[in-house]
Enzyme design. Structure first.
Site, mmCIF file in Angstrom:
data_model
loop_
_atom_site.group_PDB
_atom_site.id
_atom_site.type_symbol
_atom_site.label_atom_id
_atom_site.label_comp_id
_atom_site.label_asym_id
_atom_site.label_seq_id
_atom_site.Cartn_x
_atom_site.Cartn_y
_atom_site.Cartn_z
ATOM 1 N N SER A 117 24.636 92.852 77.119
ATOM 2 C CA SER A 117 24.303 92.593 75.720
ATOM 3 C C SER A 117 23.041 91.734 75.606
ATOM 4 O O SER A 117 21.974 92.134 76.065
ATOM 5 C CB SER A 117 25.517 91.951 75.026
ATOM 6 O OG SER A 117 25.365 91.942 73.636
ATOM 7 N N ASP A 224 29.555 102.048 70.426
ATOM 8 C CA ASP A 224 29.202 100.628 70.306
ATOM 9 C C ASP A 224 28.695 100.367 68.892
ATOM 10 O O ASP A 224 27.602 100.797 68.517
ATOM 11 C CB ASP A 224 28.127 100.278 71.338
ATOM 12 C CG ASP A 224 27.841 98.792 71.431
ATOM 13 O OD1 ASP A 224 28.161 98.060 70.478
ATOM 14 O OD2 ASP A 224 27.279 98.362 72.461
ATOM 15 N N HIS A 254 31.552 98.030 72.710
ATOM 16 C CA HIS A 254 30.442 97.229 73.208
ATOM 17 C C HIS A 254 30.647 96.689 74.618
ATOM 18 O O HIS A 254 29.766 96.780 75.460
ATOM 19 C CB HIS A 254 30.158 96.073 72.246
ATOM 20 C CG HIS A 254 28.993 95.233 72.652
ATOM 21 N ND1 HIS A 254 27.742 95.757 72.887
ATOM 22 C CD2 HIS A 254 28.887 93.890 72.899
ATOM 23 C CE1 HIS A 254 26.908 94.793 73.224
ATOM 24 N NE2 HIS A 254 27.576 93.658 73.258
#
Length: 281
Positions: A117, A224, A254
């Site tokens: 991320s 996601d 995610h």
């Protein structure tokens, strides 16, 4: 300072340490088995901490890795105002301090970076700046290309006090509940300087362009909703070099390293890593 403590009676023991980061002390963890053959640097995402990667670390150690990670400035147990990051370039420098720690303790071993991320964004920039020192880079759901949530929040007169929706993390409800219950996770709003820094860093990565110094793997969940795949794909097109590979996962949200198909995801990552580790002499 170095201490050793198990996270639970049945878990792999983690060694904790501190690094003098660019704006204060950084809390680090290292996981290691007997006679590791390579090193992995874990780079965590926004609002969380490296302790959430215990399962990943255990799997990596079982595969032969010595694993190192740290809590970024303003995250987890590290110094700094919570989730306040005014500039991500010094955070990349902090990750290089972690690299130097790992290299000092394992000078002969190849080093791999695994970033998730926001940590994938940091990892992408690290690959642009320091890729020649690495054997491989794996980016999990990276914030690259464009993050529409940042654009929307920056356009607001006041940042809403809305935490990240735990349902966006994984199809495994226990992952979201553990995230909610974790006192080291930030559950408050974004801060404007951090949003501005994210926006600048995403643009900087796009402008800096492709990475040819090190093989890079991009992994992303196709469902996601937190860091949607298509804007990230746009960033990947700027970043991907000749030795780049990609893989996406239908239905995955995610946190693909915490998803219901996490064994598949980590297996893909390890397959890529082993294809690019130097042959043992």
């Amino acid at each position: 300072m170095t201490t050793t403590s198990p996270t639970s009676p049945d878990d792999l023991t983690a060694t904790t340490f501190e690094l003098a980061g660019h704006a204060g002390a950084l809390h680090g963890k290292a996981w290691e088995g007997i006679d590791p053959t390579y090193v992995v640097l874990l780079v965590h995402g926004y609002g969380e901490h490296v302790g959430r990667y215990q399962w990943v670390a255990e799997k990596l150690v079982a595969d032969g890795a010595a694993v190192y990670g740290l809590d970024h400035l303003g995250h987890g147990r590290s110094d700094g105002e919570r989730v306040l990051v005014a500039d991500f370039e010094p955070v990349v420098d902090d990750v290089h301090l972690l690299f130097e720690r790992a290299r000092a303790e394992h000078p002969q071993l190849p080093v791999v970076l695994l970033g998730h991320s926001m940590g994938g964004m940091i990892g992408a920039r690290y690959a642009q700046r320091y890729g020649a020192e690495l054997a491989a880079v794996v980016l999990s759901g990276p914030v690259i290309g464009r993050w529409d949530a940042v654009e929307a929040l920056l356009g607001a007169d006041e940042i809403p006090d809305v935490p990240i929706d735990p349902d966006t993390l994984s199809r495994d409800a226990a992952v979201g509940q553990a995230y909610v219950d974790d006192e080291l996770v930030w559950h408050g709003p974004f801060k404007r300087p951090t949003l501005e820094a994210l926006h600048r860093e995403i643009g900087l990565i796009t402008d800096a362009g492709r990475v040819d110094a090190v093989p890079v793997l991009w992994l992303h969940g196709e469902d996601d909703q937190l860091v949607p795949i298509e804007p990230s794909r746009g960033g990947w097109q700027h970043l991907a070099g000749d030795r780049a590979e990609q893989r996406s996962y239908p239905g995955a949200r995610h946190e693909i390293l915490n998803e219901t198909n996490k064994e598949e995801v980590l297996g893909d990552a390890l397959g890529f890593v082993h294809r690019h580790l130097p042959a043992a002499g």
